[in-house]
Design a protein around this motif. Structure first.
Motif, PDB file in Angstrom:
ATOM      1  N   MET A   1       0.964  -1.303  -0.084  1.00 58.79           N
ATOM      2  CA  MET A   1      -0.055   0.127  -0.057  1.00 58.79           C
ATOM      3  C   MET A   1       0.757   1.193  -0.154  1.00 58.79           C
ATOM      4  SD  MET A   1      -2.891   1.342   2.885  1.00 58.79           S
ATOM      5  CE  MET A   1      -1.520   2.272   3.725  1.00 58.79           C
ATOM      6  N   HIS A   2       1.222   1.636  -1.206  1.00 54.95           N
ATOM      7  CA  HIS A   2       2.141   2.896  -1.221  1.00 54.95           C
ATOM      8  C   HIS A   2       1.246   4.070  -1.492  1.00 54.95           C
ATOM      9  CE1 HIS A   2       5.118   5.460  -2.932  1.00 54.95           C
ATOM     10  NE2 HIS A   2       4.425   5.665  -3.941  1.00 54.95           N
ATOM     11  N   SER A   3       1.353   5.041  -0.469  1.00 55.42           N
ATOM     12  CA  SER A   3       0.803   6.192  -0.568  1.00 55.42           C
ATOM     13  C   SER A   3       1.932   7.228  -1.404  1.00 55.42           C
ATOM     14  CB  SER A   3       0.446   6.755   0.764  1.00 55.42           C
ATOM     15  OG  SER A   3       1.613   6.950   1.807  1.00 55.42           O
ATOM     16  N   TYR A  72      -0.464  -3.804  13.764  1.00 52.12           N
ATOM     17  CA  TYR A  72       0.267  -2.745  14.425  1.00 52.12           C
ATOM     18  C   TYR A  72       1.250  -2.208  13.195  1.00 52.12           C
ATOM     19  CZ  TYR A  72      -1.430  -5.414  18.330  1.00 52.12           C
ATOM     20  OH  TYR A  72      -2.299  -5.956  19.273  1.00 52.12           O
ATOM     21  N   ASN A  73       1.961  -1.271  13.899  1.00 51.48           N
ATOM     22  CA  ASN A  73       2.936  -0.425  12.937  1.00 51.48           C
ATOM     23  C   ASN A  73       4.043  -1.452  12.594  1.00 51.48           C
ATOM     24  OD1 ASN A  73       5.454   1.201  12.567  1.00 51.48           O
ATOM     25  ND2 ASN A  73       4.056   2.894  12.893  1.00 51.48           N
ATOM     26  N   ARG A  74       4.209  -1.722  11.313  1.00 50.42           N
ATOM     27  CA  ARG A  74       5.075  -2.597  10.734  1.00 50.42           C
ATOM     28  C   ARG A  74       6.697  -2.393  11.063  1.00 50.42           C
ATOM     29  NH1 ARG A  74       1.164  -3.535   5.431  1.00 50.42           N
ATOM     30  NH2 ARG A  74      -0.258  -4.955   6.686  1.00 50.42           N
ATOM     31  N   LYS A  75       6.914  -1.150  10.887  1.00 46.73           N
ATOM     32  CA  LYS A  75       8.227  -0.456  11.090  1.00 46.73           C
ATOM     33  C   LYS A  75       8.957  -0.782  12.628  1.00 46.73           C
ATOM     34  CE  LYS A  75       9.774   3.752  11.948  1.00 46.73           C
ATOM     35  NZ  LYS A  75      10.105   5.299  11.694  1.00 46.73           N
ATOM     36  N   ALA A 126       5.765  -7.238   3.932  1.00 44.55           N
ATOM     37  CA  ALA A 126       4.716  -6.213   4.120  1.00 44.55           C
ATOM     38  C   ALA A 126       4.800  -4.868   4.193  1.00 44.55           C
ATOM     39  CB  ALA A 126       3.799  -6.603   5.291  1.00 44.55           C
ATOM     40  N   LEU A 127       5.964  -4.610   4.493  1.00 47.64           N
ATOM     41  CA  LEU A 127       6.438  -3.247   4.631  1.00 47.64           C
ATOM     42  C   LEU A 127       6.819  -2.515   3.247  1.00 47.64           C
ATOM     43  CD1 LEU A 127       6.931  -0.523   6.685  1.00 47.64           C
ATOM     44  CD2 LEU A 127       9.164  -1.527   7.025  1.00 47.64           C
ATOM     45  N   ILE A 128       7.749  -3.290   2.697  1.00 46.28           N
ATOM     46  CA  ILE A 128       8.043  -2.865   1.218  1.00 46.28           C
ATOM     47  C   ILE A 128       7.068  -2.245   0.413  1.00 46.28           C
ATOM     48  CG2 ILE A 128       9.270  -3.524  -0.929  1.00 46.28           C
ATOM     49  CD1 ILE A 128      10.951  -5.348   0.845  1.00 46.28           C
ATOM     50  N   GLY A 343       0.522  -9.077   5.928  1.00 43.42           N
ATOM     51  CA  GLY A 343       1.034  -9.641   6.992  1.00 43.42           C
ATOM     52  C   GLY A 343       0.754 -11.131   7.064  1.00 43.42           C
ATOM     53  N   ARG A 344      -0.551 -11.587   7.054  1.00 40.88           N
ATOM     54  CA  ARG A 344      -0.973 -12.885   7.311  1.00 40.88           C
ATOM     55  C   ARG A 344      -0.781 -14.009   6.185  1.00 40.88           C
ATOM     56  NH1 ARG A 344      -6.654 -10.905   9.876  1.00 40.88           N
ATOM     57  NH2 ARG A 344      -5.753  -9.007   8.747  1.00 40.88           N
ATOM     58  N   VAL A 345      -0.732 -13.260   4.824  1.00 40.52           N
ATOM     59  CA  VAL A 345      -0.247 -14.152   3.471  1.00 40.52           C
ATOM     60  C   VAL A 345       1.194 -14.441   3.500  1.00 40.52           C
ATOM     61  CG1 VAL A 345       0.029 -14.136   1.326  1.00 40.52           C
ATOM     62  CG2 VAL A 345      -2.274 -13.422   2.234  1.00 40.52           C
ATOM     63  N   PHE A 346       2.056 -13.465   4.171  1.00 43.60           N
ATOM     64  CA  PHE A 346       3.375 -13.764   4.267  1.00 43.60           C
ATOM     65  C   PHE A 346       3.820 -14.582   5.277  1.00 43.60           C
ATOM     66  CE2 PHE A 346       3.776  -9.983   1.068  1.00 43.60           C
ATOM     67  CZ  PHE A 346       4.604 -10.551   0.156  1.00 43.60           C
TER      68      PHE A 346
END
Length: 399
Positions: A1-3, A72-75, A126-128, A343-346
């Motif tokens: 989800m890139h903003s 939660y916050n992935r970072k 998930a973060l990338i 997150g869940r899929v990975f």
């Protein structure tokens, strides 16, 4: 989800730098701990316990980790898991410095490190996509794969060199230092906001069930995961039994085993660089399918290699195919899976990876004492080749 993040290149560069530094320290210490257990115990039972400690927590925690990564916050999840691993490693170093050098302490730390990896891996994947625009995901994931492969090549040599001049406890401190540096860099990165408020009041069990329902209702993702599991099971002889084959067929000299490991690692670095610069075919599954077929051919090549240098060439080429197989799958999941389910899929991918190779060894390991490893490589190589051809022409797997 890139903003909209105009500085995404600098942000992902910092993120990959932080991961490289942290990964180098972690890989260094992982090898150091395993080698310390090997040299001090010379026990197959102890090595088996160490192996179980290395992958079992990943399987157990990954189910919950996927929910946490989506909630939660992935970072912060990456920073927290890295920090816990560093803290456990620091405590271990202090205990060793004070003379308390029980091998069971190493097993406890391996458990903690494995659990941390089970959280970090889905969190990173998930973060990338939160930072990187979709059109650049293949390149960035290719670079990430190259870095991981490079660490795989450098870490054993660096760990061996450090252990030859320093103690284990000193080596442990390197991981603590690299973790602190990595966390500090990550702290400075500005990541586009990601909120998943509807999950906040749900239990972990509800979150896990949602993940399985999502997987059940998305045929493409389910087929992709099945393909990954099948290929990893079939690839287990090439992953684990080749040292046995080298020692039996070519000679038990240490340089041969080292050359075998290094050629695969170097190939993986080349493959990661290739997929990062080339980007693969427009249809991502065609890239994975061709890499899969080539992997199968090279497995057959390992089995029929008449000379050691021919074996090394095939092993190098196998290394090249790996990132070309894995990276498009990662990108497809980043693109096709809803950000709230990343997150869940990975985490399912992490569980599949952690289970498939040991399962393959349960099947093929005992067979290696009955039939030649070469025969196993040829048989499984043909199966992998057929899987690649099926995937290329399959209407169900279209990327």
């Amino acid at each position: 989800m890139h903003s909209s993040n105009h500085n995404w290149k600098s942000q992902i560069s910092l993120f990959l730098t932080a991961q490289t530094i942290s990964l180098f320290g972690s890989s260094l210490v992982q090898y150091a701990i395993i080698w310390y257990i090997t040299l001090t115990t010379s026990s197959g039972v102890m090595m088996t316990i160490a192996t179980v400690c290395g992958f079992l927590p990943q399987i157990i925690i990954s189910l919950f980790a996927g929910v946490w990564v989506d909630r939660y916050n992935r970072k912060k999840m990456i920073m927290l898991s890295d920090g816990i691993i560093a803290a456990a490693t620091l405590i271990l170093a202090i205990l060793f410095f004070t003379g308390y050098k029980s091998v069971w302490l190493l097993f406890i730390v391996l458990l903690i490190r494995s659990a941390g990896t089970g959280i970090q891996t889905p969190a990173i994947n998930a973060l990338i996509p939160q930072i990187v625009p979709k059109e650049h995901l293949m390149k960035v994931n290719g670079i990430h794969s190259t870095i991981s492969s490079l660490m795989m090549v450098l870490s054993p040599a660096a760990s061996g060199a450090i252990l030859s001049v320093a103690t284990l406890e000193t080596t442990l401190l390197i991981d603590v230092i690299t973790a602190v540096i990595g966390i500090s860099i990550l702290f400075t990165i500005s990541i586009p906001a990601y909120l998943q408020t509807e999950n906040q009041n749900k239990s972990n069990l509800q979150g896990i069930v949602e993940g399985f329902v999502y997987l059940k209702n998305h045929a493409f993702i389910k087929q992709l995961l099945i393909l990954l599991i099948v290929i990893m099971i079939l690839a287990s002889p090439a992953a684990f039994l080749t040292p046995l084959m080298v020692s039996r067929s070519f000679g038990a000299e240490m340089w041969r085993l080292t050359a075998s490991e290094m050629t695969f690692g170097i190939g993986a670095v080349i493959g990661g660089t290739l997929i990062a610069t080339w980007g693969g075919f427009r249809n991502r599954m065609h890239t994975t399918a061709v890499a899969c077929a080539l992997y199968g051919l090279m497995m057959i090549g390992l089995g029929v290699a008449p000379l050691f240098y021919v074996y090394l060439i095939c092993n190098l080429l196998i290394g090249i195919t790996m990132p070309c197989f894995n990276t498009p799958i990662t990108v497809l999941l980043q693109e096709k899976v809803e950000p709230s389910m990343h997150g869940r899929v990975f985490s399912f991918v992490q569980i599949a990876s952690s289970c498939a190779l040991p399962l393959g060894m349960i099947i093929f390991g005992p067979l290696a004492d009955i039939v030649k490893v070469e025969s196993l490589l040829i048989g499984t190589g043909i199966c992998v080749l057929l899987c690649g051809i099926y995937t290329f022409f399959s209407k169900r797997l279209v990327g």
